[in-house]
Design a protein around this motif. Structure first.
Motif, PDB file in Angstrom:
ATOM      1  N   LYS A 616       0.834  -1.204   0.000  1.00  0.00           N
ATOM      2  CA  LYS A 616       0.000   0.000   0.000  1.00  0.00           C
ATOM      3  C   LYS A 616       0.869   1.254   0.000  1.00  0.00           C
ATOM      4  CE  LYS A 616      -3.839   2.126   2.499  1.00  0.00           C
ATOM      5  NZ  LYS A 616      -4.706   2.068   3.692  1.00  0.00           N
ATOM      6  N   ARG A 617       1.964   1.188   0.761  1.00  0.00           N
ATOM      7  CA  ARG A 617       2.849   2.355   0.818  1.00  0.00           C
ATOM      8  C   ARG A 617       3.511   2.611  -0.534  1.00  0.00           C
ATOM      9  NH1 ARG A 617       7.159   4.546   5.192  1.00  0.00           N
ATOM     10  NH2 ARG A 617       8.432   5.760   3.734  1.00  0.00           N
ATOM     11  N   LEU A 618       3.884   1.546  -1.203  1.00  0.00           N
ATOM     12  CA  LEU A 618       4.511   1.707  -2.524  1.00  0.00           C
ATOM     13  C   LEU A 618       3.565   2.398  -3.497  1.00  0.00           C
ATOM     14  CD1 LEU A 618       6.356  -1.714  -2.936  1.00  0.00           C
ATOM     15  CD2 LEU A 618       7.402   0.541  -2.630  1.00  0.00           C
ATOM     16  N   ILE A 619       2.308   2.051  -3.415  1.00  0.00           N
ATOM     17  CA  ILE A 619       1.309   2.677  -4.291  1.00  0.00           C
ATOM     18  C   ILE A 619       1.229   4.176  -4.015  1.00  0.00           C
ATOM     19  CG2 ILE A 619      -1.170   2.789  -4.809  1.00  0.00           C
ATOM     20  CD1 ILE A 619      -1.288  -0.230  -4.174  1.00  0.00           C
ATOM     21  N   ILE A 620       1.246   4.518  -2.708  1.00  0.00           N
ATOM     22  CA  ILE A 620       1.146   5.937  -2.347  1.00  0.00           C
ATOM     23  C   ILE A 620       2.428   6.677  -2.715  1.00  0.00           C
ATOM     24  CG2 ILE A 620       0.822   7.540  -0.413  1.00  0.00           C
ATOM     25  CD1 ILE A 620      -0.818   5.297   0.947  1.00  0.00           C
ATOM     26  N   GLU A 621       3.569   6.027  -2.486  1.00  0.00           N
ATOM     27  CA  GLU A 621       4.851   6.655  -2.848  1.00  0.00           C
ATOM     28  C   GLU A 621       4.906   6.962  -4.346  1.00  0.00           C
ATOM     29  OE1 GLU A 621       7.905   4.829   0.523  1.00  0.00           O
ATOM     30  OE2 GLU A 621       8.162   4.311  -1.591  1.00  0.00           O
ATOM     31  N   LYS A 622       4.321   6.081  -5.124  1.00  0.00           N
ATOM     32  CA  LYS A 622       4.294   6.316  -6.572  1.00  0.00           C
ATOM     33  C   LYS A 622       3.481   7.557  -6.910  1.00  0.00           C
ATOM     34  CE  LYS A 622       3.378   3.934 -10.939  1.00  0.00           C
ATOM     35  NZ  LYS A 622       2.873   2.690 -11.581  1.00  0.00           N
ATOM     36  N   LYS A 623       2.388   7.718  -6.194  1.00  0.00           N
ATOM     37  CA  LYS A 623       1.554   8.913  -6.405  1.00  0.00           C
ATOM     38  C   LYS A 623       2.309  10.182  -5.997  1.00  0.00           C
ATOM     39  CE  LYS A 623      -2.858   6.524  -5.681  1.00  0.00           C
ATOM     40  NZ  LYS A 623      -4.062   6.402  -4.793  1.00  0.00           N
ATOM     41  N   VAL A 624       3.083  10.067  -4.899  1.00  0.00           N
ATOM     42  CA  VAL A 624       3.869  11.219  -4.448  1.00  0.00           C
ATOM     43  C   VAL A 624       4.929  11.578  -5.489  1.00  0.00           C
ATOM     44  CG1 VAL A 624       5.521  12.020  -2.697  1.00  0.00           C
ATOM     45  CG2 VAL A 624       3.468  10.745  -2.000  1.00  0.00           C
ATOM     46  N   LYS A 625       5.603  10.588  -5.982  1.00  0.00           N
ATOM     47  CA  LYS A 625       6.672  10.827  -6.963  1.00  0.00           C
ATOM     48  C   LYS A 625       6.134  11.444  -8.253  1.00  0.00           C
ATOM     49  CE  LYS A 625       9.558   6.933  -5.437  1.00  0.00           C
ATOM     50  NZ  LYS A 625      10.067   5.584  -5.802  1.00  0.00           N
ATOM     51  N   ASN A 626       4.918  11.074  -8.604  1.00  0.00           N
ATOM     52  CA  ASN A 626       4.326  11.589  -9.849  1.00  0.00           C
ATOM     53  C   ASN A 626       3.774  13.007  -9.693  1.00  0.00           C
ATOM     54  OD1 ASN A 626       4.918   9.228 -11.230  1.00  0.00           O
ATOM     55  ND2 ASN A 626       2.922   8.296 -10.779  1.00  0.00           N
ATOM     56  N   ASN A 627       3.755  13.498  -8.469  1.00  0.00           N
ATOM     57  CA  ASN A 627       3.243  14.852  -8.244  1.00  0.00           C
ATOM     58  C   ASN A 627       4.280  15.881  -8.701  1.00  0.00           C
ATOM     59  OD1 ASN A 627       2.671  17.421  -6.664  1.00  0.00           O
ATOM     60  ND2 ASN A 627       0.892  16.169  -6.116  1.00  0.00           N
ATOM     61  N   PRO A 628       3.887  16.878  -9.488  1.00  0.00           N
ATOM     62  CA  PRO A 628       4.860  17.876  -9.997  1.00  0.00           C
ATOM     63  C   PRO A 628       5.615  18.593  -8.880  1.00  0.00           C
ATOM     64  CG  PRO A 628       2.755  18.059 -11.154  1.00  0.00           C
ATOM     65  CD  PRO A 628       2.536  17.099 -10.021  1.00  0.00           C
ATOM     66  N   GLU A 629       4.973  18.830  -7.740  1.00  0.00           N
ATOM     67  CA  GLU A 629       5.637  19.558  -6.658  1.00  0.00           C
ATOM     68  C   GLU A 629       6.747  18.726  -6.005  1.00  0.00           C
ATOM     69  OE1 GLU A 629       1.860  22.310  -5.274  1.00  0.00           O
ATOM     70  OE2 GLU A 629       3.507  21.894  -3.908  1.00  0.00           O
ATOM     71  N   PHE A 630       6.655  17.404  -6.109  1.00  0.00           N
ATOM     72  CA  PHE A 630       7.708  16.546  -5.569  1.00  0.00           C
ATOM     73  C   PHE A 630       8.994  16.715  -6.364  1.00  0.00           C
ATOM     74  CE2 PHE A 630       9.398  12.995  -3.263  1.00  0.00           C
ATOM     75  CZ  PHE A 630      10.207  12.323  -4.163  1.00  0.00           C
ATOM     76  N   GLN A 638      13.922  14.828  -1.290  1.00  0.00           N
ATOM     77  CA  GLN A 638      13.075  13.761  -1.854  1.00  0.00           C
ATOM     78  C   GLN A 638      13.426  12.422  -1.209  1.00  0.00           C
ATOM     79  OE1 GLN A 638      13.385  13.637  -6.121  1.00  0.00           O
ATOM     80  NE2 GLN A 638      12.758  15.777  -6.398  1.00  0.00           N
ATOM     81  N   LYS A 639      14.713  12.190  -1.066  1.00  0.00           N
ATOM     82  CA  LYS A 639      15.156  10.915  -0.490  1.00  0.00           C
ATOM     83  C   LYS A 639      14.742  10.800   0.974  1.00  0.00           C
ATOM     84  CE  LYS A 639      19.298   8.030  -0.124  1.00  0.00           C
ATOM     85  NZ  LYS A 639      20.754   7.925  -0.399  1.00  0.00           N
ATOM     86  N   LYS A 640      14.895  11.913   1.717  1.00  0.00           N
ATOM     87  CA  LYS A 640      14.509  11.903   3.129  1.00  0.00           C
ATOM     88  C   LYS A 640      13.002  11.683   3.286  1.00  0.00           C
ATOM     89  CE  LYS A 640      18.223  14.836   4.945  1.00  0.00           C
ATOM     90  NZ  LYS A 640      18.563  16.144   5.570  1.00  0.00           N
ATOM     91  N   LEU A 641      12.239  12.317   2.411  1.00  0.00           N
ATOM     92  CA  LEU A 641      10.775  12.168   2.488  1.00  0.00           C
ATOM     93  C   LEU A 641      10.379  10.707   2.320  1.00  0.00           C
ATOM     94  CD1 LEU A 641       8.151  14.408   0.637  1.00  0.00           C
ATOM     95  CD2 LEU A 641       7.933  11.939   0.701  1.00  0.00           C
ATOM     96  N   ILE A 656       0.017  15.626  -1.845  1.00  0.00           N
ATOM     97  CA  ILE A 656       0.428  17.036  -1.766  1.00  0.00           C
ATOM     98  C   ILE A 656       0.688  17.450  -0.323  1.00  0.00           C
ATOM     99  CG2 ILE A 656      -1.948  17.900  -1.690  1.00  0.00           C
ATOM    100  CD1 ILE A 656       1.086  19.555  -3.424  1.00  0.00           C
ATOM    101  N   ASP A 657      -0.096  16.920   0.626  1.00  0.00           N
ATOM    102  CA  ASP A 657       0.130  17.224   2.041  1.00  0.00           C
ATOM    103  C   ASP A 657       1.451  16.638   2.524  1.00  0.00           C
ATOM    104  OD1 ASP A 657      -3.360  17.043   3.135  1.00  0.00           O
ATOM    105  OD2 ASP A 657      -2.137  18.721   2.422  1.00  0.00           O
ATOM    106  N   ILE A 658       1.772  15.442   2.071  1.00  0.00           N
ATOM    107  CA  ILE A 658       3.043  14.799   2.439  1.00  0.00           C
ATOM    108  C   ILE A 658       4.213  15.674   1.996  1.00  0.00           C
ATOM    109  CG2 ILE A 658       4.549  12.829   1.929  1.00  0.00           C
ATOM    110  CD1 ILE A 658       1.949  11.131   1.738  1.00  0.00           C
ATOM    111  N   ILE A 659       4.132  16.183   0.785  1.00  0.00           N
ATOM    112  CA  ILE A 659       5.206  17.023   0.226  1.00  0.00           C
ATOM    113  C   ILE A 659       5.333  18.327   1.018  1.00  0.00           C
ATOM    114  CG2 ILE A 659       5.916  18.335  -1.811  1.00  0.00           C
ATOM    115  CD1 ILE A 659       4.393  16.109  -3.451  1.00  0.00           C
ATOM    116  N   LYS A 660       4.182  18.947   1.336  1.00  0.00           N
ATOM    117  CA  LYS A 660       4.208  20.222   2.070  1.00  0.00           C
ATOM    118  C   LYS A 660       4.751  20.049   3.479  1.00  0.00           C
ATOM    119  CE  LYS A 660       0.501  22.586  -0.444  1.00  0.00           C
ATOM    120  NZ  LYS A 660      -0.872  23.144  -0.368  1.00  0.00           N
TER     121      LYS A 660
END
Length: 840
Positions: A616-630, A638-641, A656-660
């Motif tokens: 489940k985390r991998l799926i979410i991480e993929k969404k985070v990585k695909n976000n332009p703000e990431f 990025q690595k620390k996040l 987006i909240d994770i990135i912020k």
């Protein structure tokens, strides 16, 4: 004390030239003895009979006071009473012989100027005696010729004068007063009638139907019965509404109205006796005693009867007030407009309001339903004449096949809330939908619902037709016509299983089945509908009371819901259900919880194989990585996040909240925080240095915590988010800032009250996941509970990852996820020993 006894004592005081104080003291004792006897009198005579007896007793006391003053003034040379140009008149509820025991005694003293009598001195002495004796008077004094002028100064004065009743004094003066009162009645009737109707409309908006109604002012309360009398008295000059029975309304219609009114008289009198004051609100705390006084063994049945009585009075008043005032509101321009908007003979639709002529015979219910079905699909209002048609339309049982076809066509319309409200107002909701028979006017004293079951169900339909959450509206629009139909039926019927001993969800599921079959729905739609009714509280229960980031919780939830389609329907149903509760129960906090549960469950429903935390985390991480703000973050950040250990951090937040949060954490030197105080107080903290969390929560323990999140991010930075259930005053905001700053001083200490937690109120699940254990606490709500528990965790060096707080007035259900570090799961006994105040 008997009336003869007090008369003799009065005469004795006067003969001995006793003081006014002695007279007032005598009357005060007499009145006190009478008030003490009222509970016994109520046992023997209830309803209007009790009020009439009470009124007559007060008449006798006031008459005796007046005679005492005359005897005091004139001595042995007492003139004939008719010769003294004074008359004492009862007004308001006292004039109607409906005075409740702690209501004001409204008096009108009318006099004529006469050189032979000092009328004003007599009146003054009477008032002093009455007030000193403890009578709660509201009074007006007028010379006869001033009455007409006074009535035009204030609509309230005019209304009270219309309810005049002679008590004692000069008959000549009373007859002259009567001529003035008739002049007042005939003056500007239209203006007065319209003003009283507008006044009633404002009152009904201020005091809507409630499970803790105001017996006097709520919709269908005694004020509505006053209104219909005031209108009838103005137009026809009647002394009693009964005079119009057989003419304006039938004897049976009047009889049902009077039965309801008599019951409200009984309830109000009981309230005044129990509270020993002018209390017209039937509050929950008074209901057991009121019910007992009225002979009810079941409080809920008594409350239900009150609601039914107020419905009856409201229905009767709406229909027959309009029937009386038609000639006063019809204008020539209306006639042409109505002709142009005629639907059929006697039925009109103008500006989304339906009218029916009172001269039209009551139509068959099938014809009335067809009129509604053929209307444009939008919201409507209904005039009292149209309400009259549905109120007295005959509905035969069992319902015919044609009726079920018409009901199905009606339910297929996009807007049916106004029709359902019409059926309720007309008293035929349970006739057209028999499932409602046992829940009509059924109160829900659960500390949650604001409306009885029937009104709540209709309010839920209103919420379904006015979805304000864009993403839920989109889900609804994606439904097929058949799915929208069953959703509407389920939303309407979801609570019809209440009022029984069994689980209302199970009962409701059984009750809805025959109705769905009568509508000719497919087996698949019927199966979905039954499942939804059976699980209609499941989604809110899981979202608000369980850990929705736990895979076991999600799989258990989805095992009951079965598939994605049911999940979508249940989500919309839950939205409508909560919005129909009333009192702004649906808010941004529970909206987010429901959305999180929906999204998490959607993933479960789309995967047959069990999804592990890692997957489940991998799926979410993929969404985070695909976000332009990431991609705009520095590579090292990025690595620390992505290295943040907590899976729950990724589960709980949007990409987006994770990135912020990660970006803000990078800016933290020692600590930083933000405080938001919009709909509720929210504190967000980033810290590198230690935070004295026990101190912070202890100082703020007077506020209810809705949720708390604690996450270890990177570079020894921890993230805290504490959301409270209420906001604070603006001038307290700076104080909150000061408290947070003080919480970074680890020497600060606040005495934290030891909470009362028992061993069996705590459960520790070390198998929650590979990295986390769960502590659940289900105990009584108490001040400082969360601060106490966090203080205990700090003492044991337990790293709390997240906290889910759910509290009611009396209970809390808190769950905490903790890291499996420091060999904590091998030392669960230490946790119990520290938390438990009463070991077993």
């Amino acid at each position: 004390m008997l009336i003869m006894d007090i008369k003799l004592q009065i005469e004795d005081i006067i003969e001995k030239n006793g003081s006014d104080f002695e007279l007032s003291k005598l009357f005060k004792t007499y009145i006190k003895e009478y008030k003490t006897s009222l509970p016994k009198l109520f046992e023997l005579n209830q309803g209007k009979d009790f009020l009439v007896r009470h009124t007559k007793k007060l008449d006798s006391i006031i008459s005796l006071m007046y005679n005492t003053i005359l005897r005091r003034v004139f001595g042995n040379y007492l003139p004939m009473r008719n010769s003294i140009p004074i008359t004492i008149v009862a007004l308001g509820s006292y004039g109607r012989e409906q005075l409740c025991i702690h209501s004001d005694i409204d008096l009108l003293i009318v006099y004529e100027k006469n050189d032979g009598f000092n009328s004003q001195m007599i009146i003054e002495k009477l008032f002093y005696l009455a007030l000193d004796a403890g009578l709660k008077l509201g009074h007006r004094v007028h010379e006869i010729n001033d009455l007409f002028k006074a009535s035009n100064e204030d609509i309230t004065i005019r209304t009270s004068l219309m309810e005049s009743r002679f008590i004692i004094g000069s008959n000549f003066t009373w007859h002259a007063t009567g001529r003035q009162l008739n002049k007042i009645r005939l003056h500007e009737q239209k203006e007065y009638i319209l003003a009283k109707i507008e006044e009633a409309q404002k009152r009904c908006k201020k005091y809507p139907t409630s499970m803790q109604p105001n017996i006097k002012k709520s919709v269908g309360g005694l004020r509505d019965s006053n209104l219909i009398f005031w209108i009838a008295q103005t137009i026809y000059g009647i002394n009693s509404l009964k005079d119009l029975s057989g003419n304006l309304f039938s004897d049976e219609e009047y009889r049902e109205y009077r039965i309801a009114l008599e019951f409200l008289f009984r309830v109000r009198s009981a309230l005044h006796i129990i509270t020993n004051k002018q209390e017209d609100r039937l509050l929950l705390e008074h209901m057991p005693q009121v019910g007992k006084m009225l002979g009810f063994s079941n409080t809920k049945k008594m409350a239900s009867k009150v609601l039914a009585a107020q419905w009856r009075i409201s229905n009767f008043t709406q229909i027959f007030v309009k029937k009386m005032v038609r000639p006063y509101i019809v204008e020539a321009t209306h006639i042409r407009k109505f002709r142009e908007s005629r639907i059929q003979k006697g039925i009109y639709e103008l500006d989304a309001r339906l009218y029916a002529s009172y001269n039209l015979n009551i139509l068959p219910v099938s014809e009335l339903l067809k009129i509604l079905i053929n209307l444009d699909d939008k919201f409507y209002h209904f005039d009292a004449g149209f309400l009259n048609q549905f109120t007295y339309a005959k509905v035969s049982h069992p319902l015919s096949k044609e009726t079920y076809i018409l009901i199905k066509q009606l339910l297929q319309k996009q807007h049916i809330y106004s029709f359902l409200k019409l059926f309720y107002d007309a008293g035929i909701l349970h006739e057209l939908f028999p499932n409602f028979r046992k829940v009509m006017h059924l109160p829900q004293f659960d500390g949650y619902h604001h409306y009885p079951v029937d009104i709540h169900s209709i309010k839920c339909i209103q919420s379904l037709e006015n979805i304000k959450e864009a993403h839920i509206k989109d889900l609804y629009n994606e439904l097929s016509d058949d799915e929208k139909l069953i959703l509407k039926i389920v939303v309407l019927f979801h609570d019809t299983g209440k009022g029984r001993k069994q689980d209302h969800s199970e009962v409701g599921a059984k009750l809805i089945l025959p109705f769905l079959k009568k509508l000719g729905l497919s087996d698949e739609l019927i199966e979905r509908s039954v499942l939804l009714v059976k699980n209609h509280v499941n989604m809110s229960n899981v979202a608000f009371k369980e850990n929705i980031h736990n895979e076991k919780t999600l799989y258990k939830f989805m095992s009951k819901i079965k598939d994605e389609k049911n999940l979508k329907l249940l989500y919309i149903l839950t939205y409508a259900d909560i919005n129909g509760v009333g009192g702004n129960v649906y808010n941004s906090f529970n909206s987010k919880l429901l959305l999180d549960l929906y999204n998490s469950s959607l993933e479960i429903s789309q995967n047959n194989d069990r999804i592990t935390d890692a997957t489940k985390r991998l799926i979410i991480e993929k969404k985070v990585k695909n976000n332009p703000e990431f991609t705009q973050l520095p590579k090292i950040l990025q690595k620390k996040l992505l290295s943040i250990e907590s899976n729950l951090f990724f589960f709980k937040h949007t990409p987006i909240d994770i990135i912020k949060i990660a970006a803000k954490a990078k800016q933290t030197k020692e600590y930083q925080f933000s405080v938001h105080n919009d709909k509720a107080l929210s504190i967000e903290i980033y810290r590198k240095v230690p935070l004295n969390l026990g101190f912070l929560l202890g100082v703020l323990s007077h506020l209810d915590v809705g949720s708390m999140e604690i996450i270890t991010l990177f570079d020894d930075i921890k993230y805290f988010k504490i959301e409270f259930k209420q906001n604070i005053d603006g001038d307290e905001l700076q104080e909150v800032h000061n408290i947070i700053n003080a919480a970074f001083d680890m020497t600060k200490h606040i005495k934290i009250r030891k909470a009362d937690i028992k061993r069996d109120e705590i459960s520790i699940d070390c198998d929650h996941s590979l990295t986390h254990a769960e502590i659940s606490v289900n105990t009584k709500n108490q001040i400082g509970l969360l601060a106490y528990m966090m203080d205990c965790f700090e003492k044991l060096n337990i790293n709390i990852v997240t906290a889910k707080i759910h509290s009611t007035k009396h209970k809390v259900r808190d769950s905490f996820l903790m890291d499996k570090k420091n060999n904590i799961c091998n030392n669960v006994t230490k946790i119990y020993d520290l938390l438990v105040s009463t070991p077993k």
